[in-house]
Design a protein around this motif. Structure first.
Motif, short mmCIF file in Angstrom:
data_model
loop_
_atom_site.label_atom_id
_atom_site.label_comp_id
_atom_site.label_asym_id
_atom_site.label_seq_id
_atom_site.Cartn_x
_atom_site.Cartn_y
_atom_site.Cartn_z
N MET A 1 -0.02 3.38 5.52
CA MET A 1 0.86 2.47 6.21
C MET A 1 1.79 1.76 5.24
O MET A 1 2.90 1.44 5.57
N SER A 2 1.35 1.52 4.02
CA SER A 2 2.19 0.77 3.09
C SER A 2 3.29 1.62 2.46
O SER A 2 4.28 1.07 1.99
N ARG A 3 3.12 2.92 2.44
CA ARG A 3 4.16 3.78 1.84
C ARG A 3 5.50 3.65 2.59
O ARG A 3 6.53 3.45 1.94
N PRO A 4 5.51 3.73 3.92
CA PRO A 4 6.79 3.55 4.61
C PRO A 4 7.38 2.16 4.39
O PRO A 4 8.61 2.01 4.29
N LEU A 5 6.53 1.15 4.28
CA LEU A 5 7.05 -0.20 4.02
C LEU A 5 7.66 -0.29 2.62
O LEU A 5 8.71 -0.92 2.45
N HIS A 6 7.02 0.33 1.63
CA HIS A 6 7.59 0.33 0.28
C HIS A 6 8.93 1.07 0.26
O HIS A 6 9.86 0.64 -0.44
N VAL A 7 9.03 2.15 1.00
CA VAL A 7 10.30 2.88 1.08
C VAL A 7 11.36 2.00 1.74
O VAL A 7 12.51 1.94 1.28
N ALA A 8 10.99 1.31 2.81
CA ALA A 8 11.94 0.43 3.49
C ALA A 8 12.37 -0.72 2.58
O ALA A 8 13.56 -1.07 2.52
#
Length: 114
Positions: A1-8
Motif C-alpha cells: 500500500m505504501s508504494r503507490p503513496l511514495h510514487v504519488a
C-alpha cells in the motif's frame, strides 16, 4: 500500500516545487509560501509513511515469531493487572491504597509498625 503513496508523493513534490517557482516569478508571495509549505508537508508525509511501513513490518515479524513459539500475544491490560496484583501484599494494603498494612503482613515497613 505504501508504494503507490511514495510514487504519488514523488510525483507531487516536483510539481509543487515548480508551482512555487512559477508563482515566485510573478511576485505572488503568499502563493509561493503556500506551495513551499505544501512541498515540505509532502516530504514529511513520505517520511511518515515509511516509518509506518517499518512499524507494521516489525509488528508482523513479532506476531509471526510469537505464533511460531506457540505463545498467545500479550495483552497490555492483563500485564498491568498482573503487576498490580503481584505488588499487593495484604488485604488492608489493597483496600487502603497502600496506606496501611495488616499486623501480620510480611511487607510491613518498620515505620508502619510503630
Amino acid at each position: 500500500m505504501s508504494r503507490p503513496l511514495h510514487v504519488a508523493y514523488g510525483a507531487l513534490l516536483p510539481w509543487l516545487g515548480y508551482c512555487a517557482i512559477q508563482t515566485g516569478r510573478t511576485g505572488n508571495w503568499w502563493a509561493t509560501a503556500t506551495f513551499a509549505a505544501a512541498s515540505a508537508l509532502t516530504v514529511i508525509a513520505a517520511l511518515r509513511e515509511g516509518q509506518l511501513e517499518d512499524a507494521l513490518r516489525r509488528e508482523a515479524v513479532r506476531d509471526e515469531r510469537e505464533a511460531r513459539l506457540g505463545r498467545p500475544p500479550l495483552d497490555t491490560a492483563e500485564c498491568a493487572a498482573s503487576v498490580a496484583l503481584a505488588a499487593a501484599c495484604c488485604e488492608r494494603w489493597w483496600t487502603s491504597a497502600g496506606a496501611d498494612h495488616d499486623s501480620a503482613c510480611s511487607r510491613q515497613h518498620r515505620s508502619d509498625a510503630a
